[in-house]
Design a protein around this motif. Sequence first.
Motif, PDB file in Angstrom:
ATOM      1  N   LYS A 324       0.850  -1.184   0.000  1.00  0.00           N
ATOM      2  CA  LYS A 324       0.000   0.000   0.000  1.00  0.00           C
ATOM      3  C   LYS A 324       0.894   1.244   0.000  1.00  0.00           C
ATOM      4  CE  LYS A 324      -3.724   2.300   2.587  1.00  0.00           C
ATOM      5  NZ  LYS A 324      -4.582   2.224   3.783  1.00  0.00           N
ATOM      6  N   ALA A 325       0.621   2.137  -0.967  1.00  0.00           N
ATOM      7  CA  ALA A 325       1.329   3.423  -1.034  1.00  0.00           C
ATOM      8  C   ALA A 325       0.360   4.512  -0.595  1.00  0.00           C
ATOM      9  CB  ALA A 325       1.824   3.696  -2.453  1.00  0.00           C
ATOM     10  N   THR A 326       0.760   5.294   0.397  1.00  0.00           N
ATOM     11  CA  THR A 326      -0.119   6.320   0.978  1.00  0.00           C
ATOM     12  C   THR A 326       0.592   7.659   0.931  1.00  0.00           C
ATOM     13  OG1 THR A 326      -1.023   4.652   2.485  1.00  0.00           O
ATOM     14  CG2 THR A 326      -1.468   6.988   3.006  1.00  0.00           C
ATOM     15  N   GLU A 327      -0.151   8.719   0.475  1.00  0.00           N
ATOM     16  CA  GLU A 327       0.426  10.067   0.438  1.00  0.00           C
ATOM     17  C   GLU A 327       0.578  10.592   1.856  1.00  0.00           C
ATOM     18  OE1 GLU A 327      -1.808  12.579  -2.085  1.00  0.00           O
ATOM     19  OE2 GLU A 327      -1.490  11.371  -3.889  1.00  0.00           O
ATOM     20  N   ALA A 328       1.642  11.321   2.075  1.00  0.00           N
ATOM     21  CA  ALA A 328       1.980  11.778   3.422  1.00  0.00           C
ATOM     22  C   ALA A 328       1.001  12.816   3.935  1.00  0.00           C
ATOM     23  CB  ALA A 328       3.393  12.348   3.444  1.00  0.00           C
ATOM     24  N   ASN A 329       0.420  13.586   3.026  1.00  0.00           N
ATOM     25  CA  ASN A 329      -0.455  14.680   3.447  1.00  0.00           C
ATOM     26  C   ASN A 329      -1.871  14.423   2.959  1.00  0.00           C
ATOM     27  OD1 ASN A 329       1.601  16.495   4.618  1.00  0.00           O
ATOM     28  ND2 ASN A 329       2.400  16.471   2.521  1.00  0.00           N
ATOM     29  N   PRO A 330      -2.835  14.961   3.678  1.00  0.00           N
ATOM     30  CA  PRO A 330      -4.232  14.756   3.253  1.00  0.00           C
ATOM     31  C   PRO A 330      -4.465  15.393   1.884  1.00  0.00           C
ATOM     32  CG  PRO A 330      -4.127  15.585   5.509  1.00  0.00           C
ATOM     33  CD  PRO A 330      -2.751  15.691   4.955  1.00  0.00           C
ATOM     34  N   ASN A 331      -5.369  14.782   1.142  1.00  0.00           N
ATOM     35  CA  ASN A 331      -5.734  15.336  -0.158  1.00  0.00           C
ATOM     36  C   ASN A 331      -6.861  16.346   0.009  1.00  0.00           C
ATOM     37  OD1 ASN A 331      -8.016  13.805   0.281  1.00  0.00           O
ATOM     38  ND2 ASN A 331      -7.602  12.304  -1.334  1.00  0.00           N
ATOM     39  N   VAL A 332      -7.435  16.733  -1.106  1.00  0.00           N
ATOM     40  CA  VAL A 332      -8.477  17.762  -1.048  1.00  0.00           C
ATOM     41  C   VAL A 332      -9.693  17.311  -0.269  1.00  0.00           C
ATOM     42  CG1 VAL A 332      -7.763  18.884  -3.179  1.00  0.00           C
ATOM     43  CG2 VAL A 332      -9.341  16.965  -3.298  1.00  0.00           C
ATOM     44  N   ASN A 333      -9.844  16.003  -0.107  1.00  0.00           N
ATOM     45  CA  ASN A 333     -10.996  15.490   0.650  1.00  0.00           C
ATOM     46  C   ASN A 333     -10.646  15.271   2.110  1.00  0.00           C
ATOM     47  OD1 ASN A 333     -12.609  15.344  -1.722  1.00  0.00           O
ATOM     48  ND2 ASN A 333     -11.517  13.475  -2.300  1.00  0.00           N
ATOM     49  N   GLY A 334      -9.454  15.626   2.491  1.00  0.00           N
ATOM     50  CA  GLY A 334      -9.069  15.502   3.896  1.00  0.00           C
ATOM     51  C   GLY A 334      -8.583  14.125   4.281  1.00  0.00           C
ATOM     52  N   ILE A 335      -8.389  13.248   3.344  1.00  0.00           N
ATOM     53  CA  ILE A 335      -7.903  11.904   3.661  1.00  0.00           C
ATOM     54  C   ILE A 335      -6.557  11.701   2.992  1.00  0.00           C
ATOM     55  CG2 ILE A 335     -10.244  10.996   3.896  1.00  0.00           C
ATOM     56  CD1 ILE A 335      -9.924   9.749   1.125  1.00  0.00           C
ATOM     57  N   HIS A 336      -5.859  10.684   3.438  1.00  0.00           N
ATOM     58  CA  HIS A 336      -4.571  10.353   2.838  1.00  0.00           C
ATOM     59  C   HIS A 336      -4.819   9.400   1.672  1.00  0.00           C
ATOM     60  CE1 HIS A 336      -1.986  12.188   5.954  1.00  0.00           C
ATOM     61  NE2 HIS A 336      -3.017  11.912   6.760  1.00  0.00           N
ATOM     62  N   ALA A 337      -4.627   9.877   0.468  1.00  0.00           N
ATOM     63  CA  ALA A 337      -4.863   9.055  -0.717  1.00  0.00           C
ATOM     64  C   ALA A 337      -3.884   7.883  -0.740  1.00  0.00           C
ATOM     65  CB  ALA A 337      -4.722   9.889  -1.977  1.00  0.00           C
ATOM     66  N   SER A 338      -4.357   6.727  -1.228  1.00  0.00           N
ATOM     67  CA  SER A 338      -3.513   5.533  -1.242  1.00  0.00           C
ATOM     68  C   SER A 338      -3.854   4.671  -2.442  1.00  0.00           C
ATOM     69  CB  SER A 338      -3.688   4.724   0.054  1.00  0.00           C
ATOM     70  OG  SER A 338      -5.026   4.261   0.163  1.00  0.00           O
ATOM     71  N   ALA A 339      -2.953   3.720  -2.705  1.00  0.00           N
ATOM     72  CA  ALA A 339      -3.154   2.743  -3.774  1.00  0.00           C
ATOM     73  C   ALA A 339      -2.433   1.457  -3.359  1.00  0.00           C
ATOM     74  CB  ALA A 339      -2.627   3.255  -5.097  1.00  0.00           C
ATOM     75  N   THR A 340      -2.882   0.319  -3.870  1.00  0.00           N
ATOM     76  CA  THR A 340      -2.259  -0.962  -3.533  1.00  0.00           C
ATOM     77  C   THR A 340      -1.770  -1.631  -4.806  1.00  0.00           C
ATOM     78  OG1 THR A 340      -4.389  -2.125  -3.673  1.00  0.00           O
ATOM     79  CG2 THR A 340      -3.736  -1.255  -1.506  1.00  0.00           C
ATOM     80  N   GLU A 341      -0.776  -2.501  -4.614  1.00  0.00           N
ATOM     81  CA  GLU A 341      -0.215  -3.228  -5.745  1.00  0.00           C
ATOM     82  C   GLU A 341       0.266  -4.594  -5.246  1.00  0.00           C
ATOM     83  OE1 GLU A 341       0.595  -4.290  -9.420  1.00  0.00           O
ATOM     84  OE2 GLU A 341      -0.313  -2.350  -8.904  1.00  0.00           O
ATOM     85  N   LYS A 342       0.150  -5.606  -6.106  1.00  0.00           N
ATOM     86  CA  LYS A 342       0.531  -6.976  -5.771  1.00  0.00           C
ATOM     87  C   LYS A 342       2.013  -7.176  -6.039  1.00  0.00           C
ATOM     88  CE  LYS A 342      -0.759 -10.211  -8.565  1.00  0.00           C
ATOM     89  NZ  LYS A 342      -1.620 -11.141  -9.318  1.00  0.00           N
ATOM     90  N   VAL A 343       2.682  -7.843  -5.108  1.00  0.00           N
ATOM     91  CA  VAL A 343       4.088  -8.221  -5.258  1.00  0.00           C
ATOM     92  C   VAL A 343       4.164  -9.744  -5.147  1.00  0.00           C
ATOM     93  CG1 VAL A 343       6.420  -8.037  -4.342  1.00  0.00           C
ATOM     94  CG2 VAL A 343       4.904  -6.044  -4.305  1.00  0.00           C
ATOM     95  N   GLN A 344       4.757 -10.374  -6.173  1.00  0.00           N
ATOM     96  CA  GLN A 344       4.896 -11.831  -6.178  1.00  0.00           C
ATOM     97  C   GLN A 344       6.355 -12.194  -5.905  1.00  0.00           C
ATOM     98  OE1 GLN A 344       3.320 -13.031  -9.992  1.00  0.00           O
ATOM     99  NE2 GLN A 344       1.319 -13.433  -9.108  1.00  0.00           N
ATOM    100  N   ILE A 345       6.541 -13.052  -4.876  1.00  0.00           N
ATOM    101  CA  ILE A 345       7.888 -13.470  -4.478  1.00  0.00           C
ATOM    102  C   ILE A 345       7.962 -14.992  -4.556  1.00  0.00           C
ATOM    103  CG2 ILE A 345       9.615 -13.438  -2.660  1.00  0.00           C
ATOM    104  CD1 ILE A 345       8.323 -10.903  -1.619  1.00  0.00           C
ATOM    105  N   THR A 346       8.919 -15.458  -5.358  1.00  0.00           N
ATOM    106  CA  THR A 346       9.152 -16.915  -5.462  1.00  0.00           C
ATOM    107  C   THR A 346      10.234 -17.287  -4.462  1.00  0.00           C
ATOM    108  OG1 THR A 346       8.559 -16.892  -7.806  1.00  0.00           O
ATOM    109  CG2 THR A 346       9.858 -18.764  -7.008  1.00  0.00           C
ATOM    110  N   ILE A 347       9.969 -18.359  -3.672  1.00  0.00           N
ATOM    111  CA  ILE A 347      10.923 -18.825  -2.662  1.00  0.00           C
ATOM    112  C   ILE A 347      11.898 -19.784  -3.341  1.00  0.00           C
ATOM    113  CG2 ILE A 347      11.240 -19.897  -0.428  1.00  0.00           C
ATOM    114  CD1 ILE A 347       9.686 -17.268  -0.403  1.00  0.00           C
TER     115      ILE A 347
END
Length: 1287
Positions: A324-347
Amino acid sequence: MGRMSSTLLLLVTFFATCYCQLMPVINMSTVVEIREDLPVGAFAFKIEAYDPDGDSLRYGIKDISPADNNAYFFNVDENTGSVTIKSKLDRETLDLFGIQVVVRDNDYEETKDIYISVKDANDNRPLFQGLPYGVSIPENTTVNTIIFRVNATDADAGLAKVVTYQIVEVMPSAGTSLFSINGGDGNIKLEGQLSYTSLSSNYQLKIRATDGGGPLNDVENFIQSSETTVFITVTDVPDLDPQFLGTPYLATVDEHSPVGKSILKVQARDPDTGVNDAIRYSLINVAEYDLFQINEVDGVITVKKNFDREDFSDPDKIVELQVKATEANPNVNGIHASATEKVQITIGDINDNEPKFYNCADSSCLEESNFNGNIDEHTSAGLPVAGLHIKVKDTDKGVNSQFTLLLEGTDKDAFSVSPLSALSESFVQILVKDSNAVDYEKKKTMTVQVIATDAQDPGKQSTATVTIQINDINDNSPVFKNDTYSLAVEEHCADGTVLGVITATDKDTMDANSITYRLVPDSILPYFGVDPKHGTISVNNGNLLNWEGTNSYSPTLQAIDTAGNIGSTILEITVLDINDHAPEINRNPYEVLVGEGSDLKLQIQAIDGDKPGSANSKLQYRIDSSEYSNMFTIDINTGLLENRVPLDRESINPSLNGLIKLNVTVSDMGTPPLSSQTQVFITVEDVNDNGPVFDRSTYTFYVKERETGIPVGSVFARDADQLDFYNRISYRIIEGSFGSFLISSEKYEDGYKGNIIVDPEVELDYESNRKTYTLKVEATDLGQKKDDAIVEVVVVDVNDETPVFPNGISITVKENTTFSGPVELIEGTDPDTNHSLVYELTGTECRCNGSIGPCQEDWLILEPTGAIKTNPDNVIDHEMCDQVLMTARVVDIYTEKGQSSSEGVVTINIEDINDNAPEFTAVMDFFVVVSENVEQGTSVASVRAKDRDSAMNAKIKFDVLSVQFAGSDGSPEQNVGTIFQAESSDQADAQGFYSGIITSRQTLNSDKRGKYLVNVAATDSGGLRTTDVLQVLTVDKSFRVSLQFESSVEDVTSNLDEIRGNQPVTYLETYFVFPNGTALDSDAVWRILNQKEVYETYGSVLRQYGLTTIMTGNSETVQDRTDLFILIGVVGALVIVLAVTTTSLICVRRSYKTKLKAAKAMNSASMVAIEGQKAGPVVPGTNKYTMEGANPVLNLNIDTSTDLGFDEESSNPDKLSLNSLDYNIDMTMSEKDTMPMMAIEEEDEENGSMPHYIEPLGEALAQRGKKKGSESPVLSFSNPSVSTTDL
């Protein structure tokens, strides 16, 4: 009284008199309205005035105060009072100002202050205030918000001052619908939602301000406007979620990697590029085993704890994390905008496990290190120990799972282990190696240790102890030739495939050909079978044979005799690997994001289920040929994919958006080889590594002058970067514009063009010092990479300039010139390169006698070439006019735009030549002297002459040529010699006249009665001469008559109807003289005035002058005769001004017209005798001579003791002198002493009407002997004019 037989001369001397004249009246309004757009020369207003006396008026204008400069705006016609515009008015500068109009008659000047109200014309366009206009607004500004206000003001008034606004153009044009403007107040409103990222971040609004219109020149409603540009910058706000870069995220990490080891770095950015907020990273799931952690700041994923792949329920499972990537400061809606991304790790596997033993007796296998089995004694070699379910497993993967087996222990030589090696896992059998050693009678129990050793790491091994119970059995059993037989069969072979035929022998003869065969254990039967009678080993089910599952089998082939004795051998069946597995690629497709200019290293991973180390499992990698395959290379053995050349986004077709698709084929080396394919999607991320590049380094455009806001041309540049964010180009002019050009950027094909226009506020002027502009245009992308080009703008001349008439042309032409060639050539100028000038005459004025007016004759001709020539039809005469003002026009016949002509004045000065002789002007008809008073040097007459030429040609010298005397007794004329001489003035007077004074060379004979005829010559400097004869009459002073008047200046002017009581007294001393030298005394005058018909006709007029008494002028004691004038008395004079002065009045007749002219003279309140006057020189600068009897001026001494301002000599009581008249005598005697005295008006000498008497006394005296109703001429008179010109 009888008729007069000779002409009577009346010489009158007033002590005090005044002539009352009414002043002009200005009857115009105090306020005059004039519109400011009147052109120079246009009619403004007329000065309204009249003169109660009917005198002609002259008009003028001057400033009210010396500090003013308002009269400068006007010209006034001195004769008509018509006022025209001299200098343009401007209401906005001066809307109300005062001037003073001046009206003059012959005597008085009247002024009046008037105020000019300058009315508005729409001569100003709206002007924007507070330029330049620019505003920055956030992209989330609410629709309908007022974002800016423009303000334009118009200096005009009324509707012309009212400004309305409109948006003319929006750049880029896609923003047209986003903005609106309030036409009334200039408020600009946002009409649509802005976006910093998806729409433009900059807008240019062209705003037009228009006034309400108003009159201007000949247009009733002329509308003016101006334009400006509002620059709107959209600022970014945090309204977008973070965006991950370089997806997908794939990584491999080996088990037991150290804690903190970096595995992968994720990267996200804030797409709000204008904000670029910091990003914080976190894991929102820790997967099944919580193996990893992420750095909050830089997004690096590291190992959280030690882990063992083999501990997983599914060791081959790929671990998936959610970052999850989250912006450090609140956006125009007063919340911290975020996005998620999948990471695949082979053992990844490492060789960390040793082989282990398992007891698989049941369906499950349990790890075990001790096993128990049994076998009959003397069991044949190769037979397995029964009762054992031993299995060895190595939980590592691939080659790490390979292990070997060997036997140790005390009984190791009696047995062997099978198999000797295996991969991953295998069942283990203990086989009898030495059957003799397996003897129940020797050893009932035998023990061996089975050691499993990791093939890759011998240090990793496990040991299992096998205890074998020996069974006591029959000793003769079937015997195979070999203890073991090695057989091989290909996996997946056809059912029934024969591996071989193996038979046993039995020493017992009864068992010959009776041996039956079987395979044990039974678990082998699904795979293999044996012919019970013949020992043929064959495949029961080839589909079950899979090298990749189990690559070897060790069944026991038993031979059973009839007694049930069993002989056995071990079949070591090797399943031969065939190439039945294509390579398996662990991902399809591979997706990777790489920045251009970066190196790509991508590991293509594949496995092959066929036998390791064999050709069937040996893999090779290649890239299939495609459009961009030559940019990459792959290691044929390892599958490491790398770029062969630097990656350049711009070398990729823009339609692909940087995506390169490769097909990678993985092939094994089997026969036939098998292969698999995977796609590799490589996204080359654009970076701003290219700057704008102009398609050429120089441009040349041509533009017409005077055209505002027109396109000049377009430059073009491309930015090879493919993202709009990097290849967007803006333009600006950095040099050479001088504020004359604007440039805007516009998307065009695969680049951007910069459209250059002429600034709408600027007009280019070819005639200025800039005919060519060298512009330096700079193209800039958003990364501030730049290129520049030179644009040469050539201003094309338009014939728009007004030709210029040369100023100050002044030429001199001699009068009487007959030269036919040009006397001057007018050479106008025109800044336009293409012009043709012709010249037109618009009018001429001439300065004649000092006044400028229309020319009576056309002396000069103007040809179209500008040549000025003399007109052969007329003769130039300096004496008629000395200057010609030629108004001409120069016209450019090629004019395309604007005014085609201009006017100017050529001043032609007419040079005088000496072509005129002097001309005498009559000073008087004749002169009168008192002979007794004339001594040597005494002035007896004066002459005036004027030469129509000018300068030195007009200078005149007077000479007395001869003198004749004609006696009053009728004796013939006789030459008396030059007893008179002429003294000439050096300078002409204001009217150009030269004067000469005739003085006596000697004392005159007082006994002579008659007249002197003086022949005088006037000669100019060129020798031209004119002569004239002066008449000088002699008179005896015994004929002096005194007239007494009662009136005063104050009483007459302020209280005329109230004159009562004692009145101030004015004395008039006069001589009534005939041309033959005889005169009237006071008694004769008295008798004439007492005639009834004279009194009835002229008494009321004489009363106006206050005449009360006639006295003798010879004595200090005078006798009053008041009986006649008691009735006249105090009616008062309307025009007599009482003062202590002396005036001479002479009544003369010329051409049957006479004029009684009163002259001013200074005197005291009483009249005295005139004896005692002394001769003396002329008083400089005056008409005064200091000798009694001198002509034509007063013989007075100046005494400053009197406060009346007149001359008075205290030492001599007599202040009287005679003043000459303006006309010589021209009389004929019809009958002695009967001719009436007549005076004519000076202004109307040519009037042919009946004689008109202007002096009442002269007219009255002219009536002596005249019968009422007789045929004598009608007599009339008026008051004499008295002015300083008579002194």
